[in-house]
Design an enzyme around this catalytic site. Structure first.
Site, PDB file in Angstrom:
ATOM      1  N   LYS A  35      17.151  54.903  -0.278  1.00 62.54           N
ATOM      2  CA  LYS A  35      18.155  55.244   0.742  1.00 62.54           C
ATOM      3  C   LYS A  35      18.502  54.005   1.568  1.00 62.54           C
ATOM      4  O   LYS A  35      17.776  52.997   1.518  1.00 62.54           O
ATOM      5  CB  LYS A  35      17.596  56.351   1.644  1.00 62.54           C
ATOM      6  CG  LYS A  35      16.333  55.959   2.414  1.00 62.54           C
ATOM      7  CD  LYS A  35      15.685  57.156   3.090  1.00 62.54           C
ATOM      8  CE  LYS A  35      14.393  56.753   3.788  1.00 62.54           C
ATOM      9  NZ  LYS A  35      13.660  57.931   4.312  1.00 62.54           N
ATOM     10  N   ARG A 129      11.511  68.594  11.414  1.00 63.25           N
ATOM     11  CA  ARG A 129      12.689  67.751  11.246  1.00 63.25           C
ATOM     12  C   ARG A 129      13.617  68.449  10.260  1.00 63.25           C
ATOM     13  O   ARG A 129      14.610  69.053  10.642  1.00 63.25           O
ATOM     14  CB  ARG A 129      12.216  66.380  10.740  1.00 63.25           C
ATOM     15  CG  ARG A 129      13.241  65.305  10.759  1.00 63.25           C
ATOM     16  CD  ARG A 129      12.676  63.960  10.369  1.00 63.25           C
ATOM     17  NE  ARG A 129      12.359  63.878   8.939  1.00 63.25           N
ATOM     18  CZ  ARG A 129      12.228  62.751   8.264  1.00 63.25           C
ATOM     19  NH1 ARG A 129      12.366  61.595   8.885  1.00 63.25           N
ATOM     20  NH2 ARG A 129      11.950  62.744   6.983  1.00 63.25           N
ATOM     21  N   TYR A 243      21.783  32.265  26.921  1.00 59.55           N
ATOM     22  CA  TYR A 243      22.408  33.188  27.876  1.00 59.55           C
ATOM     23  C   TYR A 243      21.436  33.600  28.974  1.00 59.55           C
ATOM     24  O   TYR A 243      20.235  33.741  28.737  1.00 59.55           O
ATOM     25  CB  TYR A 243      22.847  34.463  27.156  1.00 59.55           C
ATOM     26  CG  TYR A 243      24.126  34.313  26.368  1.00 59.55           C
ATOM     27  CD1 TYR A 243      25.322  33.988  26.995  1.00 59.55           C
ATOM     28  CD2 TYR A 243      24.124  34.520  24.993  1.00 59.55           C
ATOM     29  CE1 TYR A 243      26.498  33.872  26.265  1.00 59.55           C
ATOM     30  CE2 TYR A 243      25.285  34.419  24.257  1.00 59.55           C
ATOM     31  CZ  TYR A 243      26.480  34.093  24.890  1.00 59.55           C
ATOM     32  OH  TYR A 243      27.632  33.983  24.170  1.00 59.55           O
ATOM     33  N   MET A 291      24.617  36.303  19.352  1.00 57.65           N
ATOM     34  CA  MET A 291      25.243  36.983  18.216  1.00 57.65           C
ATOM     35  C   MET A 291      25.057  36.223  16.902  1.00 57.65           C
ATOM     36  O   MET A 291      24.770  36.815  15.861  1.00 57.65           O
ATOM     37  CB  MET A 291      26.736  37.208  18.485  1.00 57.65           C
ATOM     38  CG  MET A 291      27.397  38.061  17.407  1.00 57.65           C
ATOM     39  SD  MET A 291      29.150  38.341  17.651  1.00 57.65           S
ATOM     40  CE  MET A 291      29.175  39.449  19.040  1.00 57.65           C
TER      41      MET A 291
HETATM   42  C1  LIG Z   1      12.268  57.692   3.883  1.00 56.86           C
HETATM   43  C2  LIG Z   1      11.491  58.772   3.234  1.00 56.86           C
HETATM   44  C3  LIG Z   1      10.461  58.484   2.323  1.00 56.86           C
HETATM   45  C4  LIG Z   1       9.932  57.073   2.098  1.00 56.86           C
HETATM   46  O1  LIG Z   1       9.077  56.755   3.170  1.00 56.86           O
HETATM   47  P1  LIG Z   1       8.289  55.371   3.256  1.00 56.86           P
HETATM   48  O2  LIG Z   1       7.489  55.514   4.494  1.00 56.86           O
HETATM   49  O3  LIG Z   1       9.315  54.305   3.359  1.00 56.86           O
HETATM   50  O4  LIG Z   1       7.478  55.252   2.030  1.00 56.86           O
HETATM   51  C5  LIG Z   1       9.880  59.530   1.639  1.00 56.86           C
HETATM   52  N1  LIG Z   1      10.270  60.810   1.869  1.00 56.86           N
HETATM   53  C6  LIG Z   1      11.219  61.116   2.768  1.00 56.86           C
HETATM   54  C7  LIG Z   1      11.565  62.541   2.990  1.00 56.86           C
HETATM   55  C8  LIG Z   1      11.844  60.125   3.489  1.00 56.86           C
HETATM   56  O5  LIG Z   1      12.773  60.448   4.414  1.00 56.86           O
END
Ligand SMILES: *Cc1c(COP(=O)(O)O)cnc(C)c1O
Length: 346
Positions: A35, A129, A243, A291
C-alpha cells in the site's frame, strides 16, 4: 554549482533478502503489503521484484492502488484491497479483478448484491478500527477466501494483548473452515510459531524497518535517502543559521547546506535532534529544515559542494532517524515526495 536532487535509492536485492528472511522465520507464505506506493518506494518496482522472488498475493489499501498494480503485474497475482467494497470502489475492484477485504455488513451486502466473488473478511480483535467485532462475525458466505485481523501492538512483543488477539482470532476463525487465515504483520512475524496462522502479511520489515521500531539484525536496509552538499561556509560566533534564527552560533561552525527539505519529505521534525551521515560519521542537522534545503554542522570535516549526505539508509538506520525525528520509519518512507527520484539497484 548545480546539485543533483535528493534521491531515494531502493536496493531491490535487500528487499528480496528481507522477503526470504520473513519466509524462513515464519515458515509461511509471505503476502507483501504494498500500500501507499509500496511504502513510498514505488509499488510497481517493489511488487515486480517480490513476484520474481515468489510472492503471489499482495495487499493494498485503496482500490486505485490495486488497479495500478494489476496493470503492472498482469492477471496472475491475487490483490486484496484493505478498504473493502464501499459503494464507489466496487466498479474498480471488479474491473481490475481485485478482492475486497470486507469489514462491515454494508460491505458484505454491497459485494454480494453486486455479484459477489472472491473476497476477504476482516475481524477486529482489538484495534476498533476496521472489521467486524468478534461477536458479530458473519456466517460464512460464498466467495470468502481469506479471513484476517490486525495486531494493535505487534511492536511490543511482551504486550499480553498480542496473545489475546491471537486466541480471539483462532477462536473466531473456526467459523470459516477451509478459509485462509492471515494474522501477522511485520511485528507479528517475530512473535513465534503460533502467531503465523496460514499466511503472513508484512510491510515495513520488507522495506528495512525493524519489527519493534528499532534496528533488527535480521532486517536489511532497503531505502537510502541522500542529498548533495550545495554550499559550505564558515559562520562566526554571534550569527544564526536558517529561518527564525533556528540555530545560534556559539563557537565557530562550518555549515554545509544540503539539497533536501520538507518538500522532499525530510520532515521539519528532524530538527533539532536529526543527524545525517557524511564523510564516514554522523553530524547534526542545525536550525530549521526548510522547503528545499537543510543545514548540517560539518565543522572540522573535509566537505565540499557535490559531496553526498545520507539522511537515512545503509549508514544511518531508518529507525534511528525516525526516533530522532519523533516519528516512525513508516512515516519517514511514506513522506518522501514525488519530486525525489527513485533509483533502483540490486
Ligand atoms: C499496513 C498493514 C499491514 C502491514 O503492517 P506492517 O506493520 O508494515 O508490517 C498489515 N495489515 C494491515 C491490515 C495493514 O493495514
Amino acid at each position: 554549482m548545480s546539485s543533483l536532487p535528493a534521491t531515494l535509492t531502493v536496493d531491490l536485492g535487500a528487499l528480496a533478502r528481507n522477503y526470504h528472511t520473513l519466509e524462513a522465520l515464519t515458515g509461511r507464505p509471505v503476502n507483501p503489503v504494498v500500500k501507499a506506493d509500496g511504502y513510498g518506494l514505488g509499488a510497481i518496482a517493489v511488487a515486480k521484484r517480490l513476484m520474481a522472488e515468489g510472492a503471489r498475493t499482495f495487499f493494498v489499501a485503496r482500490a486505485a492502488e490495486g488497479v495500478i498494480l494489476r496493470d503492472a503485474l498482469g492477471a496472475e497475482p491475487t490483490i486484496y484491497v484493505l478498504d473493502g467494497a464501499h459503494g464507489e470502489n466496487v466498479g474498480l475492484i471488479r474491473a481490475a479483478n481485485l478482492r475486497p477485504v470486507l469489514n462491515q455488513p454494508v460491505q458484505v451486502e454491497n459485494w454480494l448484491s453486486s455479484g459477489g466473488g472472491a473476497c476477504g473478511l476482516q475481524i477486529d480483535t482489538a484495534m476498533n478500527r476496521l472489521g467486524y467485532r468478534v461477536e458479530n462475525a458473519p456466517e460464512p458466505f460464498e466467495g470468502l477466501e481469506l479471513v484476517m485481523t490486525h495486531l494493535a501492538c505487534a511492536d511490543e512483543p511482551s504486550n499480553p494483548l498480542n496473545r489475546q488477539q491471537r486466541d480471539a482470532f483462532d477462536a473466531v476463525s473456526q467459523k470459516y473452515p477451509g478459509v485462509t487465515r492471515s494474522f501477522a504483520n511485520s511485528g507479528g512475524c517475530f512473535l513465534g510459531e503460533d502467531f503465523g496462522f496460514d499466511v503472513v502479511r508484512p510491510g515495513i520489515c520488507l522495506y528495512g524497518g525493524g519489527p519493534e521500531g528499532k534496528p533488527h539484525d535480521k532486517i536489511a536496509p532497503v531505502a537510502t535517502l541522500t542529498a548533495q552538499v550545495m554550499q559550505v561556509r564558515d559562520v562566526p560566533v554571534g550569527e544564526t543559521v536558517g529561518y527564525s534564527q533556528g540555530f545560534k552560533v556559539e563557537t565557530p561552525v562550518t555549515v554545509a547546506t544540503c539539497g533536501a527539505g520538507y518538500a522532499d519529505g525530510v520532515l521539519r521534525s528532524y530538527s533539532p535532534k536529526g543527524q545525517v551521515w557524511i564523510n564516514g560519521g554522523l553530524r547534526p542537522i542545525i536550525g530549521r529544515v526548510s522547503m528545499d534545503v537543510l543545514a548540517v554542522d560539518v565543522t572540522g570535516l573535509d566537505v565540499k559542494a557535490g559531496d553526498s549526505v545520507e539522511i537515512f539508509g545503509t549508514n544511518r538506520n531508518i529507525d534511528e532517524a525516525a526516533t530522532a525525528a519523533g516519528t516512525i520509519s513508516y512515516e519517514l518512507l511514506t513522506s518522501i515526495t514525488p519530486r525525489v527520484p527513485r533509483l533502483y539497484v540490486g
